[in-house]
Every structure is written in structure tokens, then in C-alpha cells.
Design an enzyme around this catalytic site. Structure first.
Site, PDB file in Angstrom:
ATOM      1  N   ASP A  42      31.516  59.724   3.865  1.00  0.00           N
ATOM      2  CA  ASP A  42      30.672  59.868   4.519  1.00  0.00           C
ATOM      3  C   ASP A  42      30.563  61.181   4.773  1.00  0.00           C
ATOM      4  OD1 ASP A  42      28.081  58.551   3.850  1.00  0.00           O
ATOM      5  OD2 ASP A  42      28.171  58.417   5.910  1.00  0.00           O
TER       6      ASP A  42
ATOM      7  N   GLU B 239      52.324  60.257   4.863  1.00  0.00           N
ATOM      8  CA  GLU B 239      52.842  58.946   5.550  1.00  0.00           C
ATOM      9  C   GLU B 239      53.649  58.263   4.739  1.00  0.00           C
ATOM     10  OE1 GLU B 239      53.234  56.186   8.906  1.00  0.00           O
ATOM     11  OE2 GLU B 239      52.314  58.172   9.533  1.00  0.00           O
TER      12      GLU B 239
END
Length: 557
Positions: free
Chosen positions: A222, A272
Site C-alpha cells: 500500500d 533469500e
């Protein structure tokens, strides 16, 4: 497929060369309006789980869930009090885990809505800040400042909030005296976080890892062009621009250069997790900036994977306007190595059936025809697409909600109905001839949190599935055809010579799409029978307000 070596273990992890997000179709679930499992009139996570087979049948690749975190609901969950839990209104973490299990079984990706620009005034950090003294570390997590004028009675600067009114609210100190002011670019219940404080970034890394560890496939971010404010918090030359446009216009409050470092770090966190199992996690941003070129800066190879391209949503129904929007997106955004993320509807905008039609209560036949044509255009464009719930039903905007049921904070702050968002958030109709239309069940007399008009019976999902001419079948057929097209996300696009008012293009894989923006029929760019069309379409003819697809092996159809 290709291999890469895990950075920590040294083991090889197989990655798909086709990255799922590049051409994915994601369905936006506005949780409180999707399906209610408890009978309280508010949709919930169990309702979303019950609706997954419906979405699988429609053919979407994933879902984006609106915020379901603990919140006082001043802005329907975009005021988050705890980023690592589920509001009892929507269920609990156990229910979320069941939702994830069912989604994985059905092959549906799950994206969460994360709100990093601001939190709730009920968040423990903000409650601590109100109790703390000026200059304290607790207040440094937000934007607290002394007021101007005699006794500091005027706001620190002239900024206005996007939802109306000043962007500052004055506090009362513990001794009862007027105190400092705090910044909120939306409502006073949504204080802006200070991203120049390293504690804020560390907290959100924890939030990302919490949900990634629970198996989510990524995040919709957002206000992704927000977070940082100009360090001096100077006056704006046009302080009411945000409220007037209801957009991120104030150059001192949005799109600061430091925000790109945040997205680089978040991308590294996602990478990752990708390195562990070969499945890419997605970051897609709500980026509202003035130009496609600035938009492209957010989707560079080490930042967000994608960002919503709102220019198609805001374009008027005009062939030249649509062509300009698409051309700029393909040049500036696709040129970064990302793909364009197309959108026609969402929980903040008037639905296309009404936006493209006449200003009547139930939309119009013209609006519906144009909305169907726009849907085929969007699904034909190279890149990803997001569908807002109810879009596949052809729902119109509910424009005549009584004042006493409106809940949008824009209405509460301004008293104006001009830009309220409740009309596109009315709960979905699933079945039956009267409200609640299958949205809520199990409790006698249960009522949806926003009233559904009687005409929603015509748009209920059971009727849509039974009618092969419905919006639902158009979307389902378009999604099925789209899924069979090779590497849509990597596609190229070339414009065709067409009559005035007609937009036509051919992609590198041979898909031809043409849209007649006028009302009179014209010649089609391909002579054969369309593979799919938004309305009745004879060979060689493209009726008004209609889109169609063809497959051609010609380089110049």
C-alpha cells in the site's frame, strides 16, 4: 529451468525460467465483502477459503487479500494495530493457515496487503508515543513536531490529508496542556510512520519474515511511493492537491528518493526465500506517480517486481487515449525488464460498468458493453492483470447508498459523496432472489455490512455460471485462452492500421486484439471468425463497443 547455488548451504536450487508473476492474473479479494461464514454480515477468511474452488474454476493464478490484521477499522483495515495477527472479525491465525493449505492444494498463489506508510492510532507504538515526552525515542518513530504561531496553535506546515482536512492533529500532553502535532496523510487514526528511524525498517522486515515463514507468495504494498517525507517538512505550493485529486500529488510527501532503498532491501529478503526453494516471492506496489517513466523506476531489477499501472484505469473511453497509455507503459515499464501490471478496477475506484456508462443506478447497457470490451483488451496485453472481485460478474457501482450507511472515512471527513468508495465495496451476491444473496448465512435476518440493492439478484454468481453469455464466462474463456498462449508476460506488441476509433494490435505470438471504441460497426483487422469476442461478432465485422481476439500466423494481418 536452470540451477542456482544457495548462498548459505551451497546446495543447488532449481528455478523456473518462466517466472510465474510476469503474466499472472491475480484476483483481488476485499475480505469483508467476499463471503461471510459466521452470519455477522462481514466477510472473513473462512469465507475466502470456501470461495477458493469458485476462483479456481474462474481460472485465476492467485489472490490478493485486503488487510485482515487487528484494526479498529477506521479505514477498513488499512489502519493496522498489529501486523502479525488476524483480527477476530476475520478469524485467527489457525484459519489463515487452513486458507494457505487449501490455496496450495488448488495451485492458487496468495498475496497479502501490507501497509508500511502508516499504522493505526491503536498501534502499541503510537499509544506509547502519546504517553512519552516530546523528543523521546517513542515519538521519533512518527512525525511529531511543534506547532507554529502563538502557543504552537497552528499546524507545523500547510499540508492537507488525502482524505480531506489538515494532515496534522494536535495532541494533549499528560498534564492536560496542548502539545505537539503529529502527521497523518490520510486520517488522524492513521499516523504516518517515520521511515528515517531505523526501528521502523527493522520492524517491517520482521513482519515480512513472519508471513513469508507462513508460506505467503508475496505482498501488495500500500502507498508504495510514500514512506519518506521531505526532511524539512516545508510548506507545499499546492497544499490541497492530494485532497483535490485524491492522489499522491504533494512532491514533498511522496516519491522521495530514499524509498527505493527500502524496496531494494525488501527485494533482497524475498530473494533469500526464493533461494531456499526456487519459488519466487512477489512484491507488487501501489505506485501512484506522475509519469510512466517515474513508475518504471520502482520496478528496476533489484526493486519491486511489479507495480500497478493505473493509467489504463483512469483513461477515458477513447481509442487514442488507450493507445497512448499502453504505448508509454510498454516503452517505459516493460523496458526495465519487468512486465506491466494492468488493472481496470479496484476497491478505491468506481466500477467500469458505471464508469464507462451512463450515470444511472444500475449502470447501462453501453457501460456493460464497454466494460466487457475493456476486459478483453486488458487480458490480451502482455504482462500481468489484476481483477477486482465482482468485476467478473459485471457488477455496477452502487451509487444510491443512504447517507446513514456510508462508512468511508472520506465521507466522514468531508461530508461529500463525490469520491466515496463504499459503492464498489458492497458485498458480493452469490445466490437467491433477495439480500443477502448468499453472502451471509446461518443467522436468521443477517444483514450485510453494506446493503445490497435488489437488482444484485441479476448478477449473482449462480446465475452468471449458468448463463454462457455472462461476464463470468467471458472472463473464464479469456483466462483459459490466455493460459494457453506462450510466454504472454514476455510478449511484444505492434499496432495495426485500423479505422478511426478502433484500436488494434498483434502480439509476437500471433494474437490479434481489436477494440471498437465507437458505437457503429466497422471492418475488423482480421477476416476470420474471432477466437473470442466481448459481444456478437460476425466474420470481418467489429461491432461498436466490442473487442475481439484472433490468432494469425501472418506478420501483417
Amino acid at each position: 529451468m536452470h540451477n542456482r547455488r544457495h548462498a548459505q548451504t551451497g546446495q543447488r536450487v532449481t528455478l523456473n525460467t518462466h517466472r510465474w508473476w510476469r503474466d499472472a492474473v491475480i484476483y483481488q479479494v476485499y475480505v469483508r465483502s467476499f463471503l461471510d461464514s459466521t452470519g455477522d454480515g462481514i466477510g472473513d477468511l473462512a469465507g475466502v477459503r470456501a470461495g477458493l474452488p469458485y476462483l479456481k474454476k474462474l481460472g485465476v493464478d492467485g489472490i490478493w487479500l485486503s488487510p485482515f490484521y487487528p484494526s479498529p477499522q477506521h479505514d477498513h483495515g488499512y489502519d493496522v494495530a498489529d501486523y502479525c495477527d488476524v483480527d477476530p472479525l476475520f478469524g485467527d491465525l489457525a484459519e489463515f493457515d487452513l486458507l494457505m493449505t487449501d490455496a496450495r492444494r488448488l495451485g492458487i498463489k496468495v498475496l497479502l496487503d501490507i501497509v508500511p506508510n502508516h499504522c493505526s492510532s491503536d498501534h502499541p507504538w503510537f499509544r506509547e508515543a502519546l504517553e512519552a515526552a516530546p523528543g523521546s525515542q517513542a515519538r521519533a518513530r512518527f512525525h511529531f513536531a511543534e506547532g507554529r504561531g502563538p502557543d504552537g496553535a497552528e499546524p507545523p506546515n500547510n499540508w492537507h490529508a488525502m482524505f480531506g482536512g489538515p494532515a496534522w492533529t494536535r495532541t494533549t500532553e499528560r498534564d492536560g496542556t496542548p502539545g505537539q502535532w503529529y502527521l497523518h496523510m490520510f486520517t488522524p487514526e492513521q499516523p504516518d510512520l517515520n521511515w528515517r528511524n531505523p526501528e521502523v525498517g527493522a520492524h517491517f522486515e520482521h513482519v515480512l519474515r513472519f508471513w513469508l515463514d507462513r508460506g505467503v507468495d508475496g505482498f501488495r504494498i500500500d502507498v508504495a511511493a510514500g514512506l519518506f517525507k521531505h526532511p524539512g517538512l516545508p510548506d507545499s505550493p499546492d497544499p490541497e492537491a492530494d485532497a483535490r485529486t485524491r492522489d499522491s500529488v504533494n512532491p514533498l510527501a511522496w516519491n522521495q528518493p530514499e524509498v527505493h532503498d527500502v524496496w531494494r532491501h525488501w527485494r533482497s529478503v524475498c530473494e533469500e526465500y526464493t533461494a531456499r526453494d526456487g519459488h519466487e516471492r512477489l512484491l507488487v506496489g501501489e505506485v501512484s506517480v506522475p509519469t510512466a517513466r517515474e513508475h518504471a523506476e520502482y520496478v528496476r531489477h533489484d526493486e519491486l517486481h511489479q507495480a500497478f499501472f493505473f493509467d489504463l484505469l483512469s483513461a477515458p473511453w477513447n481509442a487514442d487515449a488507450f493507445r497512448k497509455v499502453v504505448s508509454e507503459a510498454m516503452q517505459d515499464i516493460a523496458g526495465t525488464g519487468s512486465t506491466v501490471t494492468w488493472v481496470l478496477n479496484n476497491h478505491d475506484q468506481v466500477r467500469t460498468v458505471t464508469r464507462y456508462g451512463e450515470p444511472t443506478t444500475e449502470g447501462s447497457g453501453l457501460g456493460a458493453a464497454r466494460a466487457r470490451a475493456a476486459a478483453l483488451l486488458m487480458l490480451a496485453l502482455p504482462g500481468a492483470a489484476y481483477i477486482y472481485q465482482g468485476e467478473e460478474l459485471g457488477l455496477p457501482e452502487v451509487v444510491d447508498l443512504p447517507d446513514d450507511v456510508l462508512t468511508d472515512p472520506i465521507y466522514r471527513r468531508t461530508g461529500s459523496r463525490a469520491r466515496i468508495r463504499d459503492g464498489c465495496r458492497v458485498p458480493l451476491p452469490w445466490s437467491g432472489a433477495a439480500s443477502p444473496f448468499g453472502f451471509t448465512s446461518g443467522v436468521e435476518g443477517a444483514k450485510p455490512w453494506l446493503p445490497q440493492p435488489a437488482y444484485f439478484a441479476e448478477y449473482a454468481t449462480d446465475r452468471a455460471l449458468a448463463d454462457t453469455r455472462s461476464f463470468w464466462h467471458l472472463y473464464r474463456d479469456g483466462l483459459q485462452l490466455r493460459a494457453g498462449l506462450p510466454q504472454l508476460g514476455e510478449g511484444t506488441l505492434r499496432w495495426l492500421e485500423t479505422p478511426p476509433g478502433v484500436l488494434g494490435f498483434v502480439r509476437g505470438d500471433g494474437l490479434v486484439c481489436a477494440v471498437n471504441f465507437g458505437t457503429a460497426p466497422t471492418s475488423a483487422p482480421v477476416s476470420g471468425t474471432p477466437l473470442l469476442s466481448s459481444g456478437p461478432c460476425a466474420p470481418g465485422v467489429l461491432p461498436g463497443s466490442t473487442a475481439a481476439w484472433w490468432i494469425s500466423d501472418c506478420t501483417n494481418p
